[in-house]
Scaffold this active site. Structure first.
Site, PDB file in Angstrom:
ATOM      1  CB  SER A   1      -0.855   0.000   1.283  1.00 33.68           C
ATOM      2  OG  SER A   1      -1.497   1.240   1.447  1.00 33.68           O
TER       3      SER A   1
ATOM      4  CE1 TYR B   1      -3.592  -2.261   5.716  1.00 32.44           C
ATOM      5  CE2 TYR B   1      -2.877  -0.057   5.104  1.00 32.44           C
ATOM      6  CZ  TYR B   1      -3.458  -1.260   4.764  1.00 32.44           C
ATOM      7  OH  TYR B   1      -3.892  -1.475   3.472  1.00 32.44           O
TER       8      TYR B   1
HETATM    9  N1  NAP Z   1      -8.844  -0.826  -0.369  1.00 34.81           N
HETATM   10  C1  NAP Z   1      -7.792  -0.042  -0.373  1.00 34.81           C
HETATM   11  O1  NAP Z   1      -7.891   1.201  -0.479  1.00 34.81           O
HETATM   12  C2  NAP Z   1      -6.412  -0.618  -0.248  1.00 34.81           C
HETATM   13  C3  NAP Z   1      -5.322   0.250  -0.445  1.00 34.81           C
HETATM   14  C4  NAP Z   1      -4.045  -0.270  -0.349  1.00 34.81           C
HETATM   15  C5  NAP Z   1      -3.850  -1.601  -0.088  1.00 34.81           C
HETATM   16  N2  NAP Z   1      -4.922  -2.424   0.110  1.00 34.81           N
HETATM   17  C6  NAP Z   1      -4.658  -3.838   0.378  1.00 34.81           C
HETATM   18  O2  NAP Z   1      -5.368  -4.624  -0.562  1.00 34.81           O
HETATM   19  C7  NAP Z   1      -5.640  -5.905   0.013  1.00 34.81           C
HETATM   20  C8  NAP Z   1      -7.118  -6.221  -0.160  1.00 34.81           C
HETATM   21  O3  NAP Z   1      -7.860  -5.270   0.582  1.00 34.81           O
HETATM   22  P1  NAP Z   1      -9.371  -4.886   0.275  1.00 34.81           P
HETATM   23  O4  NAP Z   1      -9.437  -3.417   0.347  1.00 34.81           O
HETATM   24  O5  NAP Z   1      -9.857  -5.602  -0.921  1.00 34.81           O
HETATM   25  O6  NAP Z   1     -10.049  -5.455   1.618  1.00 34.81           O
HETATM   26  P2  NAP Z   1     -11.281  -6.438   1.881  1.00 34.81           P
HETATM   27  O7  NAP Z   1     -12.389  -6.174   0.922  1.00 34.81           O
HETATM   28  O8  NAP Z   1     -11.519  -6.350   3.350  1.00 34.81           O
HETATM   29  O9  NAP Z   1     -10.704  -7.884   1.494  1.00 34.81           O
HETATM   30  C9  NAP Z   1      -9.829  -8.588   2.317  1.00 34.81           C
HETATM   31  C10 NAP Z   1      -9.828 -10.040   1.875  1.00 34.81           C
HETATM   32  O10 NAP Z   1      -8.860 -10.749   2.653  1.00 34.81           O
HETATM   33  C11 NAP Z   1      -9.478 -11.875   3.258  1.00 34.81           C
HETATM   34  N3  NAP Z   1      -8.778 -12.158   4.514  1.00 34.81           N
HETATM   35  C12 NAP Z   1      -8.641 -11.360   5.606  1.00 34.81           C
HETATM   36  N4  NAP Z   1      -7.913 -11.972   6.539  1.00 34.81           N
HETATM   37  C13 NAP Z   1      -7.592 -13.189   6.046  1.00 34.81           C
HETATM   38  C14 NAP Z   1      -6.867 -14.294   6.545  1.00 34.81           C
HETATM   39  N5  NAP Z   1      -6.319 -14.282   7.779  1.00 34.81           N
HETATM   40  N6  NAP Z   1      -6.729 -15.382   5.772  1.00 34.81           N
HETATM   41  C15 NAP Z   1      -7.286 -15.434   4.536  1.00 34.81           C
HETATM   42  N7  NAP Z   1      -7.963 -14.426   4.008  1.00 34.81           N
HETATM   43  C16 NAP Z   1      -8.126 -13.310   4.743  1.00 34.81           C
HETATM   44  C17 NAP Z   1     -10.952 -11.491   3.422  1.00 34.81           C
HETATM   45  O11 NAP Z   1     -11.809 -12.613   3.499  1.00 34.81           O
HETATM   46  P3  NAP Z   1     -12.227 -13.309   4.914  1.00 34.81           P
HETATM   47  O12 NAP Z   1     -12.487 -12.174   5.859  1.00 34.81           O
HETATM   48  O13 NAP Z   1     -13.410 -14.141   4.592  1.00 34.81           O
HETATM   49  O14 NAP Z   1     -11.042 -14.133   5.310  1.00 34.81           O
HETATM   50  C18 NAP Z   1     -11.154 -10.756   2.093  1.00 34.81           C
HETATM   51  O15 NAP Z   1     -11.353 -11.687   1.044  1.00 34.81           O
HETATM   52  C19 NAP Z   1      -5.203  -5.817   1.476  1.00 34.81           C
HETATM   53  O16 NAP Z   1      -3.918  -6.379   1.625  1.00 34.81           O
HETATM   54  C20 NAP Z   1      -5.163  -4.311   1.740  1.00 34.81           C
HETATM   55  O17 NAP Z   1      -4.289  -3.974   2.782  1.00 34.81           O
HETATM   56  C21 NAP Z   1      -6.204  -1.961   0.027  1.00 34.81           C
END
Ligand code: NAP
Length: 250
Positions: free
Chosen positions: A132, A145
């Site tokens: 990120s 984070y």
């Molecule tokens: N959205 C943003 O603005 C943003 C920006 C920069 C980086 N990111 C990064 O992008 C990635 C995806 O984020 P997102 O925004 O799409 O969030 P999200 O919608 O909350 O998705 C997170 C995913 O990870 C899974 N997960 C969480 N903990 C887990 C575990 N211990 N084992 C296996 N699966 C797990 C969740 O499913 P379950 O809960 O069912 O396990 C879900 O499928 C993350 O690494 C986040 O830090 C996001």
């Protein structure tokens, strides 16, 4: 047919990347802890995507799932699963902060380990982690984070250099704000917020080009990089958590 395994692929960015690769004709597997998100989101043609129930913090669990999917060949593995904070806090809740470090750092390590057991002997493949722009500077209110994402970026950069000799590619993806269930909890403004499908398209292109690090959107990530070049006392003045009204507990 090429194949990709995506951790955390059931919602948000992972879901959008799963759709991107499936639409491009790849065999796709997604993995998460909670199958109900998969059942809710993957309907129609997307129901043909494979699902693995796993917790990325469980090393054996990750190895079993990736090894099972590797029978289809394993061209690409995306360590996307990650967690953030419901509330940003000036005083860390260390129990929760340690969970963030566990999922966001060791989840990536476990995923990479399982992928490389297959890719290094085969001398081909591509591993990707989702870091990120929050990892470019220590941000207020999200110490674990920010730290976890900085760590993941460094792991990727080192592995990019180390794994060249095995013909395995490494890419680190550093998104700005993307509209997902994770960011919908944010109480603050999110400049340059991008839709997940557009983010997935850009990420797919960066992976195709085998970039070492890809940060986006350009203007936002450049602004964050410039903050990183400021003398630290000036950065501290601008970003001090005293100026921000975060809650004390998560
Ligand atoms: N959205 C943003 O603005 C943003 C920006 C920069 C980086 N990111 C990064 O992008 C990635 C995806 O984020 P997102 O925004 O799409 O969030 P999200 O919608 O909350 O998705 C997170 C995913 O990870 C899974 N997960 C969480 N903990 C887990 C575990 N211990 N084992 C296996 N699966 C797990 C969740 O499913 P379950 O809960 O069912 O396990 C879900 O499928 C993350 O690494 C986040 O830090 C996001």
């Amino acid at each position: 047919m090429k194949s990709v395994f995506i951790t955390g692929g059931t919602t948000g960015l992972g879901f959008a990347m799963a759709k991107f690769y499936f639409d491009a004709g790849w065999r796709v597997a997604v993995a998460s802890r909670n199958r109900s998100h998969f059942d809710d989101n993957f309907t129609g043609d997307y129901a043909n995507i494979s699902y693995f129930e796993l917790d990325v913090t469980n090393r054996d669990n990750v190895k079993e799932c990736i090894s099972s999917f590797s029978k289809y060949g394993l061209d690409l593995v995306i360590a996307n699963a990650g967690i953030g904070y419901a509330h940003k806090t000036t005083t860390p809740n260390f129990d929760y902060a340690n969970k963030v470090l566990d999922v966001n750092i060791y989840g990536v390590q476990n995923t990479f380990e399982a992928a490389l057991e297959y890719m290094i002997p085969k001398k081909s493949g591509h591993i990707v982690a989702v870091s990120s722009v929050a990892g470019f500077n220590g941000l207020p209110g999200v110490s674990a984070y920010s730290g976890s994402k900085a760590c993941v970026k460094m792991i990727c950069e080192s592995l990019y250099l180390d794994l060249k000799r095995f013909d395995v590619d490494v890419t680190c993806i550093c998104p700005g704000f993307v509209d997902t269930p994770l960011t919908r909890k944010n109480p603050h403004p999110m400049p340059f917020l991008m839709q997940a499908d557009e983010a997935a398209r850009r990420i797919g292109n960066a992976i195709e080009k085998k970039k070492m690090v890809y940060s986006f959107p350009f203007l936002f990530s450049t602004a964050v990089k410039i903050l990183g070049m400021l003398p630290r006392p000036l950065y501290a003045k601008m970003m001090s958590s005293k100026r921000i009204n975060y809650s004390v507990e998560d």
